[in-house]
Write an enzyme that holds these catalytic residues in place. Structure first.
Site, mmCIF file in Angstrom:
data_model
loop_
_atom_site.group_PDB
_atom_site.id
_atom_site.type_symbol
_atom_site.label_atom_id
_atom_site.label_comp_id
_atom_site.label_asym_id
_atom_site.label_seq_id
_atom_site.Cartn_x
_atom_site.Cartn_y
_atom_site.Cartn_z
ATOM 1 N N ASP A 176 0.848 -1.201 0.000
ATOM 2 C CA ASP A 176 0.000 0.000 0.000
ATOM 3 C C ASP A 176 0.884 1.253 0.000
ATOM 4 O O ASP A 176 0.622 2.214 -0.723
ATOM 5 C CB ASP A 176 -0.893 -0.034 1.250
ATOM 6 C CG ASP A 176 -2.109 0.872 1.138
ATOM 7 O OD1 ASP A 176 -2.489 1.235 0.007
ATOM 8 O OD2 ASP A 176 -2.683 1.215 2.184
ATOM 9 N N HIS A 259 -4.457 2.526 -7.232
ATOM 10 C CA HIS A 259 -5.619 2.254 -6.392
ATOM 11 C C HIS A 259 -6.898 2.081 -7.205
ATOM 12 O O HIS A 259 -7.781 1.326 -6.803
ATOM 13 C CB HIS A 259 -5.792 3.334 -5.321
ATOM 14 C CG HIS A 259 -5.041 3.022 -4.059
ATOM 15 N ND1 HIS A 259 -3.690 3.214 -3.949
ATOM 16 C CD2 HIS A 259 -5.453 2.485 -2.874
ATOM 17 C CE1 HIS A 259 -3.298 2.825 -2.740
ATOM 18 N NE2 HIS A 259 -4.350 2.372 -2.064
ATOM 19 N N HIS A 262 -6.730 -1.404 -8.183
ATOM 20 C CA HIS A 262 -7.031 -2.211 -6.986
ATOM 21 C C HIS A 262 -8.549 -2.343 -6.818
ATOM 22 O O HIS A 262 -9.075 -3.433 -6.615
ATOM 23 C CB HIS A 262 -6.443 -1.580 -5.719
ATOM 24 C CG HIS A 262 -7.094 -2.098 -4.468
ATOM 25 N ND1 HIS A 262 -8.284 -1.578 -3.973
ATOM 26 C CD2 HIS A 262 -6.772 -3.135 -3.651
ATOM 27 C CE1 HIS A 262 -8.652 -2.266 -2.905
ATOM 28 N NE2 HIS A 262 -7.756 -3.213 -2.683
ATOM 29 N N HIS A 276 -5.334 -5.884 1.068
ATOM 30 C CA HIS A 276 -5.387 -4.626 0.308
ATOM 31 C C HIS A 276 -4.064 -4.313 -0.409
ATOM 32 O O HIS A 276 -4.025 -4.121 -1.618
ATOM 33 C CB HIS A 276 -5.776 -3.486 1.267
ATOM 34 C CG HIS A 276 -5.717 -2.126 0.646
ATOM 35 N ND1 HIS A 276 -6.661 -1.682 -0.250
ATOM 36 C CD2 HIS A 276 -4.827 -1.112 0.793
ATOM 37 C CE1 HIS A 276 -6.361 -0.445 -0.625
ATOM 38 N NE2 HIS A 276 -5.248 -0.073 -0.010
#
Ligand SMILES: [Zn+2]
Length: 373
Positions: A176, A259, A262, A276
């Site tokens: 992340d 992201h 993602h 995540h």
């Protein structure tokens, strides 16, 4: 609507980090309120119940313990908001991973912006410092970002707990955090508005850069410390990078394709067992491919990912058998209206996302073959 382009940076007013920090929770919370709802899942309660109860009681803070259901959904937010209302709480404390903390933030907001405390027990995401929550559907797919008027009043991280967790958590947090710089520089170059509501400041960009440098320097060391469950200076530095530097960096610089992709990946049920940061790491590779990043930059990303144990291939996140249709569905979700993928300086289509996922996967597999000892 004001059309003046302003720079903006937001952050929590207080960040506390250290081995045994949970024991100091009460003294910090007592400055914020006197009646707390504390939200954690069963596994986290087993770890922290004694220390949290003792610390809050010693500081004269009344507490209502609540068991978190595991996903930050609107239903769960509504349920705990009712608990906080019933208890007359003036503080809500989320203890655990990003989803418990995001739920606490949403509850604090729903209760008229009562004080929010975020106490991560793992360094697996950069959620703890931000003024936003990621809301999921009951099925576990990304639903939307929810933005609040302010960041948590206090972020408190106990590195003894971080070191005690399975190493996969801190490694995922590094995935992340690794995305932060790559996304920040895109948003700054393209003059995109960050989650904070303005253009990035030099300060937030410097934090994003420091986040990346800290990962490169201490990431592999921190992984080894986490595997031995010990607190070392490297583990402290990576905990700060994953939590504070990445959190302030992404929120006040902006997110981009890493992201967005993602979020697109979460439409496939095959990735639901992945963390995540593991999915973000595939998004980062796809973003680098979309940007046409030089080979040396791809290699730096791959060397780091392999050294800390982050997935770099589609098979690594459960999508080894994904066909074109599935990748296009991920591409469509990645480029849905409002997605941060649109912060890239050029238009991104579902086809481009699918191609970048396949192109990144092929390059990562070739790199791994070349570097297999
Ligand atoms: Zn993230």
């Amino acid at each position: 609507m004001n059309t003046v382009a302003t720079r903006m940076m937001i952050s929590p007013p207080k960040y506390v980090q250290g081995a045994g920090a949970v024991g100091t929770l009460g003294e910090h919370v007592a400055r914020l309120g006197e009646n707390a709802v504390v939200l954690a899942d069963n596994g986290v309660w087993a770890l922290v119940d004694e220390a949290v109860t003792q610390s809050l009681s010693a500081a004269g803070v009344k507490l209502t313990k609540e068991i978190f259901g595991g996903l930050c959904t609107q239903k769960e937010i509504d349920r705990i908001t009712a608990v906080a209302e019933q208890a007359g709480a003036d503080v809500v404390i989320g203890i655990g991973g990003g989803t418990a903390i995001d739920t606490a933030k949403a509850v604090g907001h729903a209760r008229g912006d009562i004080a929010v405390v975020s106490a991560p027990t793992v360094a697996s995401t950069d959620a703890p410092t931000s003024a936003l929550a990621v809301i999921y559907t009951e099925e576990g797919a990304f639903e939307r970002y929810s933005f609040f008027s302010r960041n948590p009043n206090l972020v408190l991280v106990d590195t003894q707990l971080v070191a005690g967790a399975p190493s996969r958590f801190i490694v995922s947090g590094m995935g992340d955090a690794l995305a932060t710089w790559y996304e920040a520089r895109v948003c700054v170059a393209a003059e995109r508005t960050a989650m904070a509501g303005g253009l990035a400041t030099g300060a937030s960009l410097a934090l994003a850069k420091l986040c990346w440098e800290t990962l490169m320097e201490y990431g592999p060391q921190a992984r080894l410390a986490a595997e031995q469950h010990v607190v070392t200076p490297a583990l402290e530095k990576i905990t700060e990078a994953n939590t504070l530097l990445s959190g302030l960096g992404f929120e006040s610089c902006g997110l981009a394709a890493a992201h967005g992709i993602h979020n697109g990946l979460t439409v496939s049920h095959k990735v639901h067992g992945m963390m995540h940061g593991e999915k973000v790491n595939i998004g980062t590779l796809a973003q680098l491919i979309l940007e046409g990043a030089p080979t040396a930059e791809l290699d730096t990303y791959l060397e780091f990912s392999l050294a800390v144990g982050l997935p770099t291939t589609l098979a690594g996140i459960g999508l080894g058998d994904a066909d074109r249709e599935e990748l296009l569905a991920i591409g469509r979700a990645s480029t849905a209206e409002g997605e941060t993928t649109h912060n890239m300086p050029f238009a991104v289509t579902p086809q481009m996302v699918a191609d970048a996922l396949v192109g990144g996967d092929a390059y990562a597999r070739a790199y791994a073959r070349k570097h297999a000892a």
